[in-house]
Design a protein around this motif. Structure first.
Motif, mmCIF file in Angstrom:
data_model
loop_
_atom_site.group_PDB
_atom_site.id
_atom_site.type_symbol
_atom_site.label_atom_id
_atom_site.label_comp_id
_atom_site.label_asym_id
_atom_site.label_seq_id
_atom_site.Cartn_x
_atom_site.Cartn_y
_atom_site.Cartn_z
ATOM 1 N N PHE A 128 0.837 -1.210 0.000
ATOM 2 C CA PHE A 128 0.000 0.000 0.000
ATOM 3 C C PHE A 128 0.870 1.258 0.000
ATOM 4 C CE2 PHE A 128 -2.153 3.363 2.406
ATOM 5 C CZ PHE A 128 -3.290 3.534 1.624
ATOM 6 N N ILE A 129 1.914 1.266 0.843
ATOM 7 C CA ILE A 129 2.800 2.433 0.905
ATOM 8 C C ILE A 129 3.488 2.658 -0.427
ATOM 9 C CG2 ILE A 129 4.907 3.328 1.970
ATOM 10 C CD1 ILE A 129 4.057 1.974 4.550
ATOM 11 N N GLN A 130 3.962 1.587 -1.034
ATOM 12 C CA GLN A 130 4.664 1.728 -2.305
ATOM 13 C C GLN A 130 3.721 2.132 -3.430
ATOM 14 O OE1 GLN A 130 6.883 -1.854 -3.073
ATOM 15 N NE2 GLN A 130 8.551 -1.258 -1.722
ATOM 16 N N ALA A 131 2.496 1.610 -3.409
ATOM 17 C CA ALA A 131 1.550 1.972 -4.463
ATOM 18 C C ALA A 131 1.189 3.453 -4.389
ATOM 19 C CB ALA A 131 0.294 1.102 -4.358
ATOM 20 N N VAL A 132 0.855 3.932 -3.182
ATOM 21 C CA VAL A 132 0.497 5.342 -3.020
ATOM 22 C C VAL A 132 1.716 6.241 -3.230
ATOM 23 C CG1 VAL A 132 -0.402 7.067 -1.410
ATOM 24 C CG2 VAL A 132 -1.411 4.770 -1.478
ATOM 25 N N GLY A 133 2.838 5.850 -2.623
ATOM 26 C CA GLY A 133 4.052 6.660 -2.772
ATOM 27 C C GLY A 133 4.536 6.743 -4.203
ATOM 28 N N THR A 134 4.456 5.623 -4.902
ATOM 29 C CA THR A 134 4.877 5.629 -6.309
ATOM 30 C C THR A 134 4.012 6.569 -7.137
ATOM 31 O OG1 THR A 134 5.692 3.350 -6.163
ATOM 32 C CG2 THR A 134 5.174 4.193 -8.356
ATOM 33 N N LEU A 135 2.715 6.529 -6.915
ATOM 34 C CA LEU A 135 1.814 7.395 -7.667
ATOM 35 C C LEU A 135 2.090 8.873 -7.372
ATOM 36 C CD1 LEU A 135 -0.541 7.372 -9.653
ATOM 37 C CD2 LEU A 135 -2.102 7.333 -7.706
ATOM 38 N N VAL A 136 2.365 9.194 -6.091
ATOM 39 C CA VAL A 136 2.663 10.587 -5.726
ATOM 40 C C VAL A 136 3.950 11.062 -6.388
ATOM 41 C CG1 VAL A 136 3.273 12.111 -3.803
ATOM 42 C CG2 VAL A 136 1.398 10.478 -3.548
#
Length: 365
Positions: free
Chosen positions: A150-158
């Motif tokens: 979840f952290i990587q998915a949201v962080g990657t998108l940001v």
């Protein structure tokens, strides 16, 4: 073919499972912190590609070396955090499983005999073995992985929007397509995963009864009838397992295929932006690595969601069994000790209890 009802309340099951995890909140909180550090380290480590590539392109060797050292420190912190949370998670998961198994066994001691007369021994044992094992596997493999994903998915998108909002519009479209298919496949596989656990318990119960009653089966020449029954129950389990896996196993290939198409389109569009001078080479290099990794957390999330669905089905069977009302003890005679010797204590209306020593003698009146 067996009839499958609607799946039970997943929210209620997870809430009760979280209550067990809350007994060891410090360990799970520590795991969450270390997982977050590991996920953020991966994000910022990849983001450091941008200044390193730009420094090399501009001939600033010392600046590039500094960026490489910073990148190495970030990735090292991520590796140490990952090592820490895997060890802590193993201990926390086993403590939760121990609590569930203990509470299940204690509750079973107070159930009325009709529960054991109407529930096969194999189905009961399946709750202590198969169902508990699925919870253990989910906690060990899925809890930390889903947080990190979840952290990587949201962080990657940001960070993709930070690097280039134009290219990120393309990525966002493919993100939406991936999520829609995951939701479609997950909603259908959840139903059959629940049915799979139920049919597995039925099959285990039948096998246990037939094995323990082999002498009776042989005496009454019931082998052929038992074999036919076993084949039917096994076929039911096969059918629901095939449907559960057929929906669940299409998630990862579909997400990977969409990610490849996404990467190809973004590469062409990014090259065109660099050619026109609207985007620097370092941003594109970092951006393409993020795009290539964008599908990884989604793949991890989908893979672990399958395991979570199986664990939720197993936990649901355990908690439903634990919700059965215990037998009310209406007895008034209790076992006690007088001068260190065991005795029966009979309450009397006048207030003074009658003491009857335990002699090991049985009398029928």
């Amino acid at each position: 073919m067996a009839k499958y009802g609607r799946p039970q309340d997943l929210k209620k099951t997870l809430k009760r499972l979280f209550s067990y995890m809350g007994r060891h909140a410090f360990l799970f909180l520590l795991v969450g912190v270390l997982v977050s550090i590991a996920g953020l380290a991966n994000l910022f480590g990849v983001f450091m590609i941008r200044p390193v590539v730009n420094a090399v392109g501009q001939g600033h060797v010392r600046q590039a070396m500094t960026g490489i050292v910073v990148m190495a420190v970030i990735f090292l912190a991520g590796v140490l955090s990952a090592l820490g949370y895997t060890q802590i998670m193993a201990s926390a998961a086993q403590q939760v499983v121990k609590d569930i198994r203990r509470d299940l066994f204690v509750h079973m001691q107070d159930l009325p005999l009709r529960v054991f007369d109407t529930t096969s021994h194999g189905d009961l044992m399946s709750r202590f073995t198969n169902d508990v094992d699925t919870i253990s596997d989910a906690l060990n493999n899925s809890f930390a992985m889903m947080i990190q994903a979840f952290i990587q998915a949201v962080g990657t998108l940001v960070l993709l929007f930070v690097l280039s909002w134009k290219l990120s519009l393309i990525v966002s479209v493919f993100y939406v397509l991936m999520m829609l298919y995951i939701r479609f496949s997950g909603s259908r596989s959840k139903k059959y995963f629940s049915a799979q656990q139920r049919e597995l318990g039925v099959l285990n119960g039948f096998v246990e009864e037939m094995v323990s009653g082999q002498k009776v089966v042989k005496v009454f020449n019931h082998e052929t009838a038992n074999l036919d029954t076993f084949i039917n129950k096994s076929a039911n389990l096969q059918q629901v397992s095939e449907k559960a896996q057929s929906f669940a196993q299409t998630m990862v290939p579909m997400v990977v295929s969409l990610s490849y198409v996404n990467y190809a389109i973004v590469t062409l569009a990014g090259g065109w932006l660099v050619w026109n001078g609207t985007m620097d080479l370092g941003s594109l290099a970092s951006y393409l690595v993020f795009v290539r990794q964008a599908a990884m957390p989604i793949n991890q999330f989908t893979q672990q969601s399958n395991l979570v669905l199986v664990a939720a089905s197993g936990a649901e069977r355990i908690f439903l069994f634990m919700e059965q009302k215990p037998e009310e003890d209406q007895g008034v005679v209790r076992l006690g000790h007088v001068d260190g010797m065991p005795c029966w204590i009979h309450p009397r209306p006048e207030g003074e209890d009658e003491i009857v020593p335990v002699k090991g003698v049985v009398e029928f009146h």
